[in-house]
Scaffold this motif. Structure first.
Motif, PDB file in Angstrom:
ATOM      1  N   GLU A 122       2.380   6.317   4.089  1.00 55.43           N
ATOM      2  CA  GLU A 122       3.851   6.884   4.055  1.00 55.43           C
ATOM      3  C   GLU A 122       4.340   6.158   5.308  1.00 55.43           C
ATOM      4  N   GLU A 123       3.608   5.975   6.370  1.00 54.48           N
ATOM      5  CA  GLU A 123       4.039   5.313   7.735  1.00 54.48           C
ATOM      6  C   GLU A 123       4.239   3.838   7.354  1.00 54.48           C
ATOM      7  N   ALA A 124       3.239   3.147   6.739  1.00 51.39           N
ATOM      8  CA  ALA A 124       3.344   1.789   6.510  1.00 51.39           C
ATOM      9  C   ALA A 124       4.557   1.579   5.977  1.00 51.39           C
ATOM     10  N   LEU A 125       4.873   2.198   4.762  1.00 50.91           N
ATOM     11  CA  LEU A 125       5.978   1.781   3.719  1.00 50.91           C
ATOM     12  C   LEU A 125       7.282   1.915   4.706  1.00 50.91           C
ATOM     13  N   PHE A 126       7.102   3.079   5.630  1.00 53.48           N
ATOM     14  CA  PHE A 126       8.391   3.286   6.391  1.00 53.48           C
ATOM     15  C   PHE A 126       8.645   2.085   7.351  1.00 53.48           C
ATOM     16  N   TYR A 127       7.680   1.671   7.951  1.00 50.09           N
ATOM     17  CA  TYR A 127       7.876   0.305   8.830  1.00 50.09           C
ATOM     18  C   TYR A 127       7.904  -0.859   7.947  1.00 50.09           C
ATOM     19  N   LEU A 128       7.364  -1.078   6.923  1.00 46.25           N
ATOM     20  CA  LEU A 128       7.705  -2.265   5.857  1.00 46.25           C
ATOM     21  C   LEU A 128       9.181  -2.162   5.649  1.00 46.25           C
ATOM     22  N   ALA A 134       9.735  -3.787   2.131  1.00 39.69           N
ATOM     23  CA  ALA A 134       9.067  -2.574   1.590  1.00 39.69           C
ATOM     24  C   ALA A 134       8.579  -3.136   0.229  1.00 39.69           C
ATOM     25  N   ASP A 135       9.544  -4.023  -0.844  1.00 38.55           N
ATOM     26  CA  ASP A 135       9.472  -4.379  -2.031  1.00 38.55           C
ATOM     27  C   ASP A 135       8.111  -5.224  -2.067  1.00 38.55           C
ATOM     28  N   ARG A 136       7.800  -5.807  -0.970  1.00 41.57           N
ATOM     29  CA  ARG A 136       6.547  -6.650  -0.923  1.00 41.57           C
ATOM     30  C   ARG A 136       5.134  -6.056  -0.478  1.00 41.57           C
ATOM     31  N   ALA A 137       5.164  -4.764  -0.818  1.00 41.17           N
ATOM     32  CA  ALA A 137       4.093  -3.951   0.036  1.00 41.17           C
ATOM     33  C   ALA A 137       2.628  -4.271  -0.760  1.00 41.17           C
ATOM     34  N   SER A 138       2.764  -4.436  -2.038  1.00 43.50           N
ATOM     35  CA  SER A 138       1.569  -4.562  -2.556  1.00 43.50           C
ATOM     36  C   SER A 138       1.111  -6.300  -2.866  1.00 43.50           C
ATOM     37  N   HIS A 139       1.837  -7.142  -1.997  1.00 40.88           N
ATOM     38  CA  HIS A 139       1.524  -8.686  -2.194  1.00 40.88           C
ATOM     39  C   HIS A 139       0.672  -8.899  -0.829  1.00 40.88           C
ATOM     40  N   LYS A 140      -0.245  -9.608  -1.493  1.00 42.76           N
ATOM     41  CA  LYS A 140      -1.392 -10.364  -0.304  1.00 42.76           C
ATOM     42  C   LYS A 140      -0.631 -11.487   0.659  1.00 42.76           C
ATOM     43  N   PRO A 141      -0.938 -11.605   1.794  1.00 44.17           N
ATOM     44  CA  PRO A 141      -0.285 -12.614   2.873  1.00 44.17           C
ATOM     45  C   PRO A 141      -0.216 -14.098   1.961  1.00 44.17           C
TER      46      PRO A 141
END
Lengths: 234, 440
Positions: A122-128, A134-141
């Protein structure tokens, strides 16, 4: 006392038979909620100063007071806790874990805080979201642009809600536009009440600064205070 | 870090480097499999050997003899030879009074040559006089008949029946079958040699008619191979052979068979009898010796497997050291975001212990599989070998994996992993964060 205060700070390295004085008697005072920019040529000791303030390294001599703590009095463990709770780092080369996706990278520091998995996500999504990816949350570097990677790194720096953000050449690896948007994000963090210290070569960063420190050969050669900017913050 | 968080992070890290983790674990798999198979093999051999050790009844028996050994020692050291103290009826009584002794049965063999005859068949027989009229106390099983031994009867060990043959059989003739001897009368022919007064020895024969009261079922014990008569009758025969009456106080009995109440007290009773100045021998002592041999064998076999594990340990240490070189920046980052030295140490130790554990699981499975294969091929091979053998228990090559070995192998391989990780983990934990972050 100021939020950041150093007294006669020295950092010397031995390189072969010569001693390199990376920092040489630095006395520095910066108030809380300031946005300071440290400028200077390569090898002037900018990064060394940032590392010492963030507790990533220890000075050869001198004292650092940060948010009331005397860093020399902290042992290795306390220093780790200090970094965990008080400081968020942003690096030039992002330092993301390549096999983790953006979300996992952002939530990584919380693993050392014993935060439950659900809350971490939850918090990671909030800061993304705060840094706009936030739309790139599941992407690798490897699937993200430089600017996006640095946003992930900033979200990671924020995850434990630190009061101090230390950024070491955060725009150094970015194109002009991405670099500028990162500067705006850092300025925004400062406006939201965090103390920010940025080490940079980029002159554009000056427009956001309340304090500008010029270093040369390990010593402060000029310090500028822009009251307007400070007042704007407060 | 909480253990759960630590484990989740360790698994995540191992999963990132699956290929290398598996390659490293293969070393542990081989080492652990070697330990499991070799120790199981030693265990199997031990069980096999124990199975060959004869019947259980014999385990609670002690054979007591006059201490000839001590006399021989005295003689060897230049002392004068004297007969050891005889086993007199008083001694038998004294032994019988030792706590937990169920029975003390004196025994004496016949001093003449003995041949059993029935119909056209005859057999050489070892005839023993036994000082009890009830053989049930020995814990033996009867193939037929009774345990009761009365005057004029014999009880025969089942293996003796195999010795009967027809001395007049011609080569082309089929051997005569031995009819059931139970309750049949047979002849015991005794032969002695006595001096005729002029220095020549002449053969003197005597025949006794005896009824077979019972046949002892073969159980791979000494009882299978002899013919038992009441002790007094044998003493009479010996008096005829020696030409003088038996003097219990002077001559003593040949030996005493002591039956203990339980197997656990056998060694204790034997040592008490030894202290009385007699020689007490129990199969348990032999089995203990054999068992300790197998323990040594297990240790040696385990050691051979252990060497394979040691090589695997070096592999783990190497992998973890390489991992630190590759992940230096990551370690720097971990520390920058607040991981303590303890956290870093735990993560790296956990990873190396996990490699050991994973290898251990693989090794145990491989070891069990190999054990099964050895059992299958071993039984096929040994069946071929045994088909030509006469009598006795058939030897088998078998592998027995006790549950403790599986647990031990898992724990040991994990420990090996953990120990291999100590040096790399300490190195990782002691990295200065800023230097780690600068690493390219």
């Amino acid at each position: 006392m100021d939020y950041i205060h150093t007294e006669a700070l020295n950092k010397h390295y031995e390189m072969g038979h010569t001693i390199v004085k990376a920092l040489n008697g630095v006395d520095l005072s910066l108030p809380e909620k300031s946005l300071s920019v440290v400028m200077g040529p390569s090898g002037s000791g900018k990064s060394t100063l940032l590392h010492l303030l963030g507790g990533l390294d220890r000075p050869t001599s001198g004292e650092i007071y940060l948010d009331g703590s005397k860093l020399s009095q902290l042992d290795e463990n306390d220093l780790a806790v200090f970094r965990r709770k008080t400081v968020g780092f942003v690096f030039q080369s992002f330092n993301l874990i390549q096999s983790f996706n953006a979300l996992e990278n952002v939530s990584f520091p919380m693993r050392f805080m014993n935060v439950p998995r659900k809350q971490r996500i939850e918090e990671a999504l909030f800061y993304l979201e705060q840094v706009g990816i936030a739309d790139r949350a599941s992407h690798k570097p490897s699937e993200l642009s430089g600017g996006e990677q640095q946003r992930v790194a900033i979200a990671r720096a924020l995850i434990n809600d630190p009061t101090l953000i230390l950024a070491d050449e955060p725009t150094g690896n970015l194109d002009t536009a991405s670099g500028y948007s990162i500067m705006e994000i850092l300025a925004g963090l400062n406006r939201n009440g965090r103390t920010v210290l940025v080490v940079t070569h980029d002159p554009r960063m000056r427009q956001f600064a309340s304090h500008i420190i010029y270093l040369l050969d390990g010593s402060i050669v000029k310090e500028s205070v822009y009251e307007q900017a400070v007042q704007q913050v407060s | 870090m909480k253990p759960r968080e630590l484990i989740s992070l360790i698994l995540l890290n191992l999963n990132r480097r699956k290929g290398r983790v598996l390659l490293t674990a293969i070393g542990v798999v081989i080492g652990t499999a070697a330990v499991v198979v070799l120790v199981s093999l030693a265990q199997g051999l031990k069980q096999n050997a124990s199975a060959q050790f004869g019947n259980i009844a014999e385990m609670s028996q002690i054979s007591v003899y006059p201490d000839w050994e001590a006399q021989m020692m005295i003689e060897a050291e230049g002392g004068e030879y004297t007969s050891p103290p005889p086993i007199t009826p008083d001694v038998v009584e004294e032994i019988g009074a030792i706590p937990l002794v169920k029975a003390a049965i004196p025994r004496t063999g016949v001093y003449a040559m003995t041949i059993l005859k029935t119909g056209k068949l005859e057999a050489w027989a070892n005839v023993i006089g036994i000082g009890t009229d009830d053989l049930s106390v020995l814990g033996l099983e009867m193939a037929s008949g009774t345990y009761e031994l009365t005057k004029g009867t014999v009880i025969i060990g089942e293996e003796v029946l195999k010795n009967f043959y027809d001395p007049n059989q011609r080569a082309e003739q089929e051997p005569l079958a031995l009819s059931d001897l139970q309750d049949q009368h047979m002849t015991l022919e005794l032969t002695k040699w006595s001096e005729d007064g002029s220095g020549n020895y002449i053969e003197v024969k005597k025949a006794l008619k005896l009824r077979v009261a019972g046949i002892i079922r073969a159980s791979r014990s000494e009882w299978d191979y002899s013919v038992y008569m009441p002790l007094n009758e044998v003493l009479e025969i010996n008096a005829w052979v020696n030409g003088r009456r038996f003097d219990p106080k002077k001559d003593g009995y040949e030996m005493v068979t002591v039956v203990a109440e339980d197997r656990e007290s056998v060694l204790n009773i034997a040592s008490q009898i030894n202290d009385m100045g007699f020689m007490a021998y129990t199969p348990q002592e032999f089995i203990q010796g054999v068992n300790s041999f197998f323990v040594v064998l297990q240790v040696i076999f385990g050691g051979v497997g252990g060497i394979a594990l040691l090589v695997a340990a070096i592999g783990i240490a190497n992998t973890m050291t390489m991992a630190i070189l590759e992940r230096t920046r990551e370690i720097g980052l971990m520390k920058a975001v607040g991981a303590t030295n303890q956290d870093v140490l735990s993560i790296f130790l956990g990873e190396s212990a996990s490699i050991g554990f994973i290898g251990g699981i693989g090794g145990v499975l491989l070891g069990l599989l190999l054990g099964e294969l050895i059992n299958i091929f071993g039984s096929v091979y040994m069946a071929g070998q045994n088909s030509g053998m006469m009598g006795g228990g058939s030897a088998t090559l078998s592998v027995a994996t006790p549950p403790w070995l599986i647990l031990f192998a898992l724990a040991f391989s994990t420990l090996i992993g953990l120990i291999s990780g100590v040096y790399p983990a300490v190195q990782a934990a002691s990295l200065v964060p800023v230097q780690a972050l600068k690493n390219e």
